[in-house]
Design a protein around this motif. Sequence first.
Motif: not given
Length: 170
Positions: A146-159
Amino acid sequence: MNKENIYSTSIEGFTIRFATIDDTKLILQFIKDLAEYEKLLDEVTATEEILKKSIFEKGQAEVVIGEYDGEAVGFALFFHNFSTFLGKANLYLEDLFVKPEMRGKGFGKALLSFLGKIAIDRDCGRLDWWCLDWNTSSIEFYKEMGAKPMSDWTVYRVEGPKLKELADKL
């Protein structure tokens, strides 16, 4: 939901329980097994000491262990985040892993369903997680659940050093 109980599932012989500090070595092994599957083992820097401190002393995450006939066969590591739009906490699934030889028996579905129950019991707004784009078998599994991909969002990371640079800008 009492963290000390063992929870039965609809799968005969399969139970789910909250991890204890005595499970730290097992948790690290599951993390490494998942990272190897994801071709990211070289990125694992977690140690038993780090996990003990982060999970069991600071309470920064929680872990449930899936056992089949008394043998640990899978785990899920999760924590709470917060949605300002919903005005309530969410459950964020960081890792879900079932040993390859134990897949196809419904254990992953049971672990994910258990997290859904935790989210409902804790009045969370949703259950979120990431999945690698190449992992088509997991993507299909999640869609089936029942999950749906959230294609309108981009993941960002600072590390790493960039995280230190960011903090030093204050």
